[in-house]
Design an enzyme around this catalytic site. Structure first.
Site, mmCIF file in Angstrom:
data_model
loop_
_atom_site.group_PDB
_atom_site.id
_atom_site.type_symbol
_atom_site.label_atom_id
_atom_site.label_comp_id
_atom_site.label_asym_id
_atom_site.label_seq_id
_atom_site.Cartn_x
_atom_site.Cartn_y
_atom_site.Cartn_z
ATOM 1 N N ASP A 13 0.808 -1.232 0.000
ATOM 2 C CA ASP A 13 0.000 0.000 0.000
ATOM 3 C C ASP A 13 0.835 1.272 0.000
ATOM 4 O OD1 ASP A 13 -2.270 -1.618 0.100
ATOM 5 O OD2 ASP A 13 -2.196 -1.696 2.287
ATOM 6 N N LYS A 16 1.897 2.240 -5.029
ATOM 7 C CA LYS A 16 2.455 1.693 -6.287
ATOM 8 C C LYS A 16 1.532 1.966 -7.467
ATOM 9 C CE LYS A 16 2.371 -2.378 -4.352
ATOM 10 N NZ LYS A 16 2.020 -2.045 -2.962
ATOM 11 N N GLY A 40 -4.582 -4.303 -3.899
ATOM 12 C CA GLY A 40 -5.576 -3.248 -4.126
ATOM 13 C C GLY A 40 -4.810 -1.980 -4.442
ATOM 14 N N HIS A 41 -4.767 -1.614 -5.715
ATOM 15 C CA HIS A 41 -4.005 -0.442 -6.151
ATOM 16 C C HIS A 41 -4.993 0.637 -6.573
ATOM 17 C CE1 HIS A 41 -0.651 -3.528 -7.310
ATOM 18 N NE2 HIS A 41 -0.855 -3.454 -6.017
ATOM 19 N N GLN A 224 1.857 -6.089 -3.290
ATOM 20 C CA GLN A 224 2.307 -6.217 -1.893
ATOM 21 C C GLN A 224 3.614 -5.438 -1.723
ATOM 22 O OE1 GLN A 224 1.167 -9.570 -3.403
ATOM 23 N NE2 GLN A 224 -0.748 -8.625 -2.834
HETATM 24 P P1 GDP Z 1 -0.764 0.386 -3.547
HETATM 25 O O1 GDP Z 1 -1.407 -0.876 -3.104
HETATM 26 O O2 GDP Z 1 0.711 0.426 -3.283
HETATM 27 O O3 GDP Z 1 -1.091 0.741 -4.977
HETATM 28 O O4 GDP Z 1 -1.378 1.556 -2.633
HETATM 29 P P2 GDP Z 1 -2.934 1.739 -2.259
HETATM 30 O O5 GDP Z 1 -3.641 2.213 -3.469
HETATM 31 O O6 GDP Z 1 -3.460 0.534 -1.569
HETATM 32 O O7 GDP Z 1 -2.839 2.859 -1.146
HETATM 33 C C1 GDP Z 1 -2.297 4.114 -1.406
HETATM 34 C C2 GDP Z 1 -3.398 5.180 -1.189
HETATM 35 O O8 GDP Z 1 -2.815 6.448 -1.077
HETATM 36 C C3 GDP Z 1 -4.385 5.295 -2.351
HETATM 37 O O9 GDP Z 1 -5.652 5.594 -1.842
HETATM 38 C C4 GDP Z 1 -3.842 6.436 -3.181
HETATM 39 O O10 GDP Z 1 -4.866 7.137 -3.902
HETATM 40 C C5 GDP Z 1 -3.283 7.330 -2.107
HETATM 41 N N1 GDP Z 1 -2.099 8.111 -2.502
HETATM 42 C C6 GDP Z 1 -1.068 7.751 -3.321
HETATM 43 N N2 GDP Z 1 -0.121 8.695 -3.331
HETATM 44 C C7 GDP Z 1 -0.552 9.687 -2.504
HETATM 45 C C8 GDP Z 1 0.022 10.919 -2.050
HETATM 46 O O11 GDP Z 1 1.127 11.300 -2.418
HETATM 47 N N3 GDP Z 1 -0.720 11.649 -1.157
HETATM 48 C C9 GDP Z 1 -1.925 11.245 -0.709
HETATM 49 N N4 GDP Z 1 -2.563 12.017 0.159
HETATM 50 N N5 GDP Z 1 -2.494 10.090 -1.108
HETATM 51 C C10 GDP Z 1 -1.797 9.317 -1.971
HETATM 52 P P1 IMO Z 2 -1.007 -4.145 -2.252
HETATM 53 O O1 IMO Z 2 -0.563 -4.716 -3.579
HETATM 54 C C1 IMO Z 2 -0.995 -4.604 2.100
HETATM 55 C C2 IMO Z 2 -1.158 -8.701 3.654
HETATM 56 C C3 IMO Z 2 -2.408 -9.146 4.379
HETATM 57 C C4 IMO Z 2 -1.804 -10.140 5.353
HETATM 58 C C5 IMO Z 2 -0.702 -10.802 4.535
HETATM 59 C C6 IMO Z 2 -1.111 -12.131 3.896
HETATM 60 O O2 IMO Z 2 -2.288 -3.391 -2.300
HETATM 61 O O3 IMO Z 2 0.111 -3.400 -1.611
HETATM 62 P P2 IMO Z 2 -2.677 -12.778 1.843
HETATM 63 O O4 IMO Z 2 -4.153 -12.577 1.623
HETATM 64 O O5 IMO Z 2 -1.813 -12.174 0.784
HETATM 65 O O6 IMO Z 2 -2.325 -14.215 2.097
HETATM 66 O O7 IMO Z 2 -2.359 -12.009 3.230
HETATM 67 O O8 IMO Z 2 -0.377 -9.880 3.516
HETATM 68 N N1 IMO Z 2 -1.389 -8.172 2.285
HETATM 69 C C7 IMO Z 2 -1.292 -6.867 1.971
HETATM 70 N N2 IMO Z 2 -1.065 -5.786 2.740
HETATM 71 N N3 IMO Z 2 -1.140 -4.465 0.769
HETATM 72 C C8 IMO Z 2 -1.345 -5.532 -0.030
HETATM 73 O O9 IMO Z 2 -1.355 -5.449 -1.378
HETATM 74 C C9 IMO Z 2 -1.483 -6.811 0.576
HETATM 75 N N4 IMO Z 2 -1.708 -8.059 0.102
HETATM 76 C C10 IMO Z 2 -1.644 -8.876 1.158
HETATM 77 O O10 IMO Z 2 -3.028 -8.061 5.038
HETATM 78 O O11 IMO Z 2 -1.179 -9.452 6.423
HETATM 79 MG MG MG Z 3 -2.909 -1.528 -1.825
#
Ligand code: GDP
Ligand code: IMO
Ligand code: MG
Length: 434
Positions: A13, A16, A40-41, A224
């Site tokens: 999270d 990416k 979840g991106h 991840q």
């Molecule tokens: P990922 O799994 O690495 O793609 O990250 P996620 O999407 O799960 O979580 C990142 C969250 O932060 C998302 O809701 C993005 O829209 C938000 N985000 C990304 N970059 C920034 C930033 O520079 N500032 C803020 N405030 N939000 C951001």
């Molecule tokens: P993105 O790509 C954050 C965590 C779960 C749990 C562990 C194992 O959005 O960064 P799983 O269901 O993969 O067997 O769970 O990994 N986990 C993540 N945490 N971001 C993710 O993906 C994750 N995908 C799995 O919360 O601790």
């Molecule tokens: Mg994510």
């Protein structure tokens, strides 16, 4: 400019999705190499919000080729739902997406089996996303998995499905986690899925290597993060795939000799979802403030993310594992309100400084983080898109992270949208992606 891996340097999270979406227009192909719909991106394009789970974030760029590599586990129901949601939002998917014939197929039985590890008394719960990811990878490694190529051929698929499911029922009954599944109906349903995904199924290793030979460029999108990597993460509180840079080769069939750079994505602080050790977790009000300002709730499960301070020893470790050329610091704006910002610069166990990442959960839980407190800038950085426009103390903060991690911060994100991004002129990041 060449073929570049972009991946998470913390516990996932890191943002990416935003970074991959933003820079994917500079590459011909975006390829995912591991994981499944546990990812979840979140990507914002103007007012529109997209959550990519299985499909590479590059799909949002019209005309780009997206690839689901052999290293993924694929739930066809989840994939088709994601395709439908994207297409109804006006994103063309089926013509742009290639799915590896060697990826593994995820079945409802995998979710049932996950209850064995997550729900049974006496077992340590990992806090997984409950998508069946781990059990599907278990089948892969145990050499009883069913792959997309098998699913494409009913004569191969039917007997394989029947024998694997019979085995699962015996185990689930013995463990008291059996759930009546209508197996003939599931088999028919999967054969229906097969017909729908068939036009996208390819030998993607061949596709990627031929594209490279033709001078095309690839961005590899990690899911991840390195600390969730099955080998290098905080085992067993990890996911079941190779999220670090090495996974890009095994998970796509592109050799290491054809990859030119690795970029890590890191928040300006750190979060984690699920269980497991977390040395810099802020269990006080500061953690709540980060969560509220950063909207730190899981994109897949909605769970609150645990929040804490930037961990330089952890980043030094993940930089070594991945060979980062550059890091992207995201969510700098979330720290705008803090008067002081602690940064972990070292680890101690029983008062003794350690240089390495301890291999066991028991030891990581004993880590006493050594913090240095930096002055906050206490002004808005939200949406700033040039380095010079940042407040001096925010620049100092970034310089401090660079000095303590040994890696340049070549790109800085100051908001969820594409334009809310700074690329540092002359950085290795700029050379790799532009
Ligand atoms: P990922 O799994 O690495 O793609 O990250 P996620 O999407 O799960 O979580 C990142 C969250 O932060 C998302 O809701 C993005 O829209 C938000 N985000 C990304 N970059 C920034 C930033 O520079 N500032 C803020 N405030 N939000 C951001
Ligand atoms: P993105 O790509 C954050 C965590 C779960 C749990 C562990 C194992 O959005 O960064 P799983 O269901 O993969 O067997 O769970 O990994 N986990 C993540 N945490 N971001 C993710 O993906 C994750 N995908 C799995 O919360 O601790
Ligand atoms: Mg994510």
């Amino acid at each position: 400019m060449g073929n570049v891996i972009i991946l998470g340097s913390q516990w996932g999270d890191e943002g990416k999705g935003k970074i991959v979406d933003l820079f994917s227009d500079r590459f011909d192909i975006v390829a995912r190499y591991q994981g499944g719909h546990n990812a979840g991106h979140t990507v914002f394009i103007g007012e529109k919000k997209f959550i990519l789970k299985l499909i590479p974030s590059g799909i949002l760029r019209p005309g780009k080729q997206a690839v689901i590599g052999n290293g993924l586990v694929l739930d066809p129901a989840a994939l088709l739902a994601e395709i439908e949601a994207l297409e109804s939002a006006g994103v063309e998917v089926t013509r742009s997406l290639a799915i590896s014939n060697r990826a593994h197929v995820l079945f409802p039985s995998h979710r049932m089996m996950e209850r064995m590890s997550e729900g049974r008394p006496g077992r340590v719960s990992i806090g997984t996303t409950s998508r069946g990811i781990g059990p599907c990878y278990e089948d892969k490694i145990a050499r009883r998995g069913i792959r997309i190529a098998d699913l494409m051929n009913p004569d191969i698929f039917r007997p394989q499905f029947d024998s694997v499911m019979e085995e699962k029922a015996v185990i689930a009954k013995a463990l008291g986690i059996y759930e009546e599944l209508d197996l003939p109906a599931i088999r028919d349903q999967y054969e229906g899925f097969a017909d729908r995904i068939r036009p996208m199924v390819r030998d993607t290793a061949l596709l990627l290597n031929q594209a490279i030979a033709a001078g095309k460029t690839i961005m590899f999108e990690g899911a991840q993060g390195t600390m969730l990597d099955i080998d290098h993460g905080t085992y067993p509180f990890v996911t079941s795939s190779s999220a670090s840079a090495g996974g890009a080769c095994t998970g796509t069939g592109v050799p290491p000799t054809r990859i030119h750079g690795v970029i890590g994505v890191s928040k300006a602080y750190i979060t984690r979802v699920g269980g497991g050790p977390f040395p810099t977790e802020a269990l006080d009000g500061a953690g709540d403030e980060i969560r509220a300002r950063g909207k730190e709730f899981g994109a897949v499960t909605g769970r609150p993310r645990r929040c804490g301070w930037f961990d330089a020893p952890l980043l030094r470790y993940t930089a070594a594992i991945n060979g980062f050329d550059s890091i992207v610091i995201t969510k700098l704006d979330v720290l705008d309100t803090f008067a002081t910002i602690p940064v972990c610069v070292g680890y101690r166990i029983a008062g003794r400084e350690i240089c390495e990442m301890p291999p066991t959960v028991a030891e990581i839980e004993k880590v006493e983080p050594v913090f240095e407190c930096l002055p906050g800038w206490q002004s808005s950085t939200f949406g700033i898109d040039t380095f010079d426009a940042l407040p001096a103390k925010a620049k100092d903060y970034l310089a401090f992270l660079e000095s303590r991690t040994g890696v340049e911060a070549g790109c800085v994100s100051t908001g969820p949208e594409r334009k809310q991004t700074i690329v540092r002129p002359g950085s290795r990041f700029e050379k790799l992606v532009t």
